[in-house]
Design a protein around this motif. Structure first.
Motif, short mmCIF file in Angstrom:
data_model
loop_
_atom_site.label_atom_id
_atom_site.label_comp_id
_atom_site.label_asym_id
_atom_site.label_seq_id
_atom_site.Cartn_x
_atom_site.Cartn_y
_atom_site.Cartn_z
N GLY A 64 0.90 -1.27 0.03
CA GLY A 64 -0.21 -0.07 -0.19
C GLY A 64 0.89 1.28 0.09
O GLY A 64 2.02 1.29 0.22
N TYR A 65 0.30 2.24 -0.19
CA TYR A 65 1.00 3.62 -0.18
C TYR A 65 0.02 4.71 0.22
O TYR A 65 -1.23 4.71 -0.10
CB TYR A 65 1.64 3.86 -1.60
N ALA A 66 0.29 5.84 0.51
CA ALA A 66 -0.14 7.13 0.81
C ALA A 66 0.59 8.20 0.80
O ALA A 66 1.92 8.25 0.84
CB ALA A 66 -0.61 7.15 2.52
N TYR A 67 0.15 9.49 0.09
CA TYR A 67 0.69 10.50 0.07
C TYR A 67 0.12 11.76 0.22
O TYR A 67 -1.14 11.54 0.35
CB TYR A 67 1.32 10.44 -1.31
N ALA A 68 0.37 12.94 0.31
CA ALA A 68 -0.24 14.36 0.35
C ALA A 68 0.30 15.00 -0.88
O ALA A 68 1.22 14.79 -1.62
CB ALA A 68 0.39 15.19 1.53
N TYR A 86 -4.12 4.07 -0.82
CA TYR A 86 -4.46 2.75 -1.69
C TYR A 86 -3.81 1.70 -1.18
O TYR A 86 -2.21 1.66 -0.92
CB TYR A 86 -3.99 3.15 -3.16
N ILE A 87 -4.51 0.51 -1.04
CA ILE A 87 -4.09 -0.69 -0.36
C ILE A 87 -4.25 -1.74 -1.74
O ILE A 87 -5.19 -1.98 -2.03
CB ILE A 87 -4.78 -1.09 0.63
N HIS A 88 -3.30 -2.65 -1.75
CA HIS A 88 -3.21 -4.04 -2.48
C HIS A 88 -4.61 -4.74 -2.14
O HIS A 88 -4.51 -4.97 -1.16
CB HIS A 88 -1.93 -4.68 -2.62
N ASP A 89 -5.07 -5.17 -3.20
CA ASP A 89 -6.30 -6.23 -2.83
C ASP A 89 -5.83 -7.27 -1.74
O ASP A 89 -6.64 -7.77 -0.90
CB ASP A 89 -6.86 -6.61 -4.11
#
Length: 197
Positions: A64-68, A86-89
């Motif tokens: 998964g990843y997150a950003y601003a 967003y997180i991988h299924d």
């Protein structure tokens, strides 16, 4: 063993593997064309100049990843940012989203941002519940603001306050200029929120 770290441009392909199905098959993002690996690598590199972009890696796989990102262009808006996760299924419901967000928000707080906005294409009960659990509050819905995959879509706005609102605030510190000595301890602590399935 889960690990949270800063994203690198070389992560663009596995990150796109997570993101591309959302572009192609859903209206959860209004992006309509999958960018090339090279263009996405440049996007990551560019964003990291001003804002954090984080990934969670489990057994060598980006889960998964997150950003601003920028809220709006005008200087008066500079204390506000948008966020995305967003997180991988294969890694849903393992606490990854929360761990990434809590890490992201602590960094943004230290940079001097006040508002974080989550923009959710509706209906999306799962995302709404997740963001509200993370402390966001709904304040507006734009009706039929976007059209994708044959439908007019509503978009809801949620807000999280990070810092007190001061008179004459200093400009936020660009992420590239931020003292990052705290990151290792922060990531180590937030990784504890992730549990193996």
């Amino acid at each position: 063993m889960p690990s949270i770290r800063l994203a690198k441009p070389t992560d663009s392909r596995p990150i796109l593997d997570i993101y591309a199905p959302y572009i192609e098959n859903t209206s959860l993002t209004f992006e309509t064309e999958v960018p090339s690996v090279e263009a996405f690598a440049k996007r990551i590199e560019t964003y990291l100049q001003k804002w954090p972009w984080l990934v969670c890696e489990i057994n060598g796989v980006i889960a998964g990843y997150a950003y601003a990102s920028r809220y709006r262009e005008r200087t008066a808006y500079q204390w506000s940012v948008e966020c995305s996760v967003y997180i991988h299924d294969d890694f849903q419901k393992a606490g990854i989203g929360k761990a990434l967000y809590m890490s992201l928000f602590e960094i943004l707080k230290r940079q001097g941002y006040n508002n974080v906005y989550a923009v959710i294409n509706l209906p999306n009960d799962k995302s709404v519940a997740f963001h509200e659990k993370c402390g966001f509050n709904h304040f507006a819905t734009y009706e039929k603001v976007g059209y994708k995959l044959g439908h007019w879509k509503n978009v809801g706005w949620w807000r999280l306050i990070l810092n007190d609102f001061k008179d004459e605030p200093s400009a936020p510190i660009p992420f590239s200029a931020l003292n990052k000595d705290f990151l290792a301890d922060l990531f180590k602590e937030m990784q504890k929120l992730i549990y193996s399935k």
